[in-house]
Design an enzyme around this catalytic site. Structure first.
Site, PDB file in Angstrom:
ATOM      1  N   SER A 140       0.909  -1.251   0.026  1.00 21.57           N
ATOM      2  CA  SER A 140       0.014   0.071   0.095  1.00 21.57           C
ATOM      3  C   SER A 140       0.920   1.290  -0.102  1.00 21.57           C
ATOM      4  CB  SER A 140      -0.833  -0.011   1.391  1.00 21.57           C
ATOM      5  OG  SER A 140      -1.466   1.156   1.454  1.00 21.57           O
ATOM      6  N   TYR A 155      -1.132  -0.959  10.211  1.00 22.44           N
ATOM      7  CA  TYR A 155      -1.206  -1.231   8.718  1.00 22.44           C
ATOM      8  C   TYR A 155      -0.212  -0.861   8.047  1.00 22.44           C
ATOM      9  CZ  TYR A 155      -3.663  -1.399   4.116  1.00 22.44           C
ATOM     10  OH  TYR A 155      -3.923  -1.475   2.804  1.00 22.44           O
TER      11      TYR A 155
HETATM   12  P1  NAD Z   1     -11.659  -5.809   0.278  1.00 21.58           P
HETATM   13  O1  NAD Z   1     -11.976  -5.693   1.829  1.00 21.58           O
HETATM   14  O2  NAD Z   1     -12.810  -5.374  -0.561  1.00 21.58           O
HETATM   15  O3  NAD Z   1     -11.039  -7.195   0.011  1.00 21.58           O
HETATM   16  C1  NAD Z   1     -10.340  -8.177   0.926  1.00 21.58           C
HETATM   17  C2  NAD Z   1     -10.882  -9.529   0.894  1.00 21.58           C
HETATM   18  O4  NAD Z   1      -9.979 -10.244   1.688  1.00 21.58           O
HETATM   19  C3  NAD Z   1     -12.058  -9.800   1.440  1.00 21.58           C
HETATM   20  O5  NAD Z   1     -12.672 -10.592   0.027  1.00 21.58           O
HETATM   21  C4  NAD Z   1     -12.006 -10.765   2.713  1.00 21.58           C
HETATM   22  O6  NAD Z   1     -12.895 -11.377   2.734  1.00 21.58           O
HETATM   23  C5  NAD Z   1     -10.686 -11.352   2.218  1.00 21.58           C
HETATM   24  N1  NAD Z   1     -10.084 -11.563   3.648  1.00 21.58           N
HETATM   25  C6  NAD Z   1     -10.033 -10.928   4.841  1.00 21.58           C
HETATM   26  N2  NAD Z   1      -9.289 -11.524   5.477  1.00 21.58           N
HETATM   27  C7  NAD Z   1      -8.948 -12.840   5.206  1.00 21.58           C
HETATM   28  C8  NAD Z   1      -8.400 -13.957   5.543  1.00 21.58           C
HETATM   29  N3  NAD Z   1      -7.758 -13.961   6.722  1.00 21.58           N
HETATM   30  N4  NAD Z   1      -7.989 -15.135   4.909  1.00 21.58           N
HETATM   31  C9  NAD Z   1      -8.485 -15.089   3.349  1.00 21.58           C
HETATM   32  N5  NAD Z   1      -9.262 -13.779   2.885  1.00 21.58           N
HETATM   33  C10 NAD Z   1      -9.192 -12.796   3.774  1.00 21.58           C
HETATM   34  O7  NAD Z   1     -10.312  -4.866   0.183  1.00 21.58           O
HETATM   35  P2  NAD Z   1      -9.680  -4.265  -1.166  1.00 21.58           P
HETATM   36  O8  NAD Z   1      -9.713  -2.904  -1.035  1.00 21.58           O
HETATM   37  O9  NAD Z   1     -10.075  -5.218  -2.313  1.00 21.58           O
HETATM   38  O10 NAD Z   1      -8.018  -4.773  -0.555  1.00 21.58           O
HETATM   39  C11 NAD Z   1      -7.578  -5.785  -1.184  1.00 21.58           C
HETATM   40  C12 NAD Z   1      -5.876  -5.459  -0.721  1.00 21.58           C
HETATM   41  O11 NAD Z   1      -5.377  -4.362  -1.552  1.00 21.58           O
HETATM   42  C13 NAD Z   1      -5.600  -5.486   0.787  1.00 21.58           C
HETATM   43  O12 NAD Z   1      -4.515  -6.205   1.036  1.00 21.58           O
HETATM   44  C14 NAD Z   1      -5.693  -4.029   1.052  1.00 21.58           C
HETATM   45  O13 NAD Z   1      -4.843  -3.912   2.239  1.00 21.58           O
HETATM   46  C15 NAD Z   1      -4.902  -3.621  -0.243  1.00 21.58           C
HETATM   47  N6  NAD Z   1      -4.981  -2.157  -0.477  1.00 21.58           N
HETATM   48  C16 NAD Z   1      -6.129  -1.681  -0.733  1.00 21.58           C
HETATM   49  C17 NAD Z   1      -6.388  -0.126  -1.160  1.00 21.58           C
HETATM   50  C18 NAD Z   1      -7.625   0.439  -1.223  1.00 21.58           C
HETATM   51  O14 NAD Z   1      -7.544   1.538  -1.332  1.00 21.58           O
HETATM   52  N7  NAD Z   1      -8.603  -0.536  -1.479  1.00 21.58           N
HETATM   53  C19 NAD Z   1      -5.177   0.546  -1.111  1.00 21.58           C
HETATM   54  C20 NAD Z   1      -3.947  -0.093  -0.592  1.00 21.58           C
HETATM   55  C21 NAD Z   1      -3.742  -1.461  -0.567  1.00 21.58           C
END
Ligand code: NAD
Length: 249
Positions: A140, A155
């Site tokens: 991130s 985080y």
């Molecule tokens: P999201 O919440 O839509 O998706 C996360 C998914 O991970 C969900 O489907 C959830 O069920 C699954 N999950 C959670 N805990 C789990 C576990 N223990 N085992 C298996 N699956 C699990 O989030 P997103 O925004 O799509 O984020 C995806 C990734 O990108 C994450 O690692 C997040 O930290 C990273 N990220 C997101 C953003 C953003 O702005 N959306 C920015 C930087 C990084």
């Protein structure tokens, strides 16, 4: 078709508006056979079925080694190989440093970092045997700038850990032609931000991004396909920024 007949395992891939599912859809459209691994409540089988019968959904918590190993065994039993791993599962919590409890720390560090390690450990032997593979992990912008918009310091630490583990694995696995890279998304409109930012707050943030918008899940999916495909054959150990210019460094 950049990924014809490649087998891709995507953790946290069942969130309907998430980066993982957007990546699953784009990889499938490029010819990959996609395995979505997610928690039971996210219903990965159903999400995989939406992509078509070539694809598979497996239930597994990335933090629990026995579940990870069982999920990877299912992938190998069905397809006989794993070409691409996307370590996408992650959770965040808004916290100040002094408010982070031990269980907060464990929860956030475990899903992003322990999960990345456990799932990578489970797929690496198959990739080493194949003498090819691409591992992509979600970091991130929060790791790079010391806090994003929503995540607490734990985080940032988890996502910075993802970068260190990526670089070390890239060095170790390069001789086996297994490439290991990270993506550092900026603020992307998914469920992780849902209900936490008002439309006005999002607009203010967008005005500070050189491309004048928040990211879309498809923006990150495109970066994943690049890192999974031979287009990036000479890239390993890199961090690909997908942030609209939010952090230029
Ligand atoms: P999201 O919440 O839509 O998706 C996360 C998914 O991970 C969900 O489907 C959830 O069920 C699954 N999950 C959670 N805990 C789990 C576990 N223990 N085992 C298996 N699956 C699990 O989030 P997103 O925004 O799509 O984020 C995806 C990734 O990108 C994450 O690692 C997040 O930290 C990273 N990220 C997101 C953003 C953003 O702005 N959306 C920015 C930087 C990084």
């Amino acid at each position: 078709m950049l990924l014809k007949d490649k087998v891709a395992l995507i953790t946290g891939g069942a969130g309907p508006n998430g980066l993982g599912y957007a990546t699953a859809k784009l990889m499938a459209s490029h010819g990959a056979k996609v395995v979505i691994m997610d928690l039971a409540q996210a219903d990965p089988a159903n999400k995989a079925a939406e992509l078509g019968s070539d694809h598979l959904g497996v239930v597994g918590n990335v933090v629990i080694k026995t579940e990870v190993n069982a999920a990877v065994a299912q992938v190998l039993e069905r397809y006989g190989r794993i070409d691409i791993l996307v370590n996408n599962a992650g959770i965040t919590q808004p916290r100040k440093t002094v408010d982070i409890s031990e269980s907060d720390y464990d929860a956030v560090l475990d899903v992003s970092l322990r999960g990345m390690l456990l799932v990578s450990q489970a797929v690496i032997p198959a990739m080493q045997k194949q003498k090819s593979g691409s591992i992509i992990s979600m970091s991130s912008v929060s790791a790079q700038r010391g806090g994003g918009i929503l995540g607490g310091p734990h985080y940032s630490a988890a996502k910075a850990g993802v970068l260190g583990l990526t670089r070390a694995m890239a060095r170790e696995l390069g001789p086996d032609n297994v490439r290991v890279n990270a993506i550092a998304p900026g603020l992307i409109a998914t469920d992780i931000t849902k209900g936490k930012l008002s439309e006005e707050q999002k607009e203010v943030i967008a005005q500070q991004v050189p491309l004048l918008r928040l990211g879309a899940a498809a923006d990150v999916a495109g970066a994943c396909v690049f890192l999974a495909s031979d287009l990036s054959a000479y890239c390993t150990g890199i961090t690909l920024d997908v942030n609209g210019g939010m952090l230029i460094h």
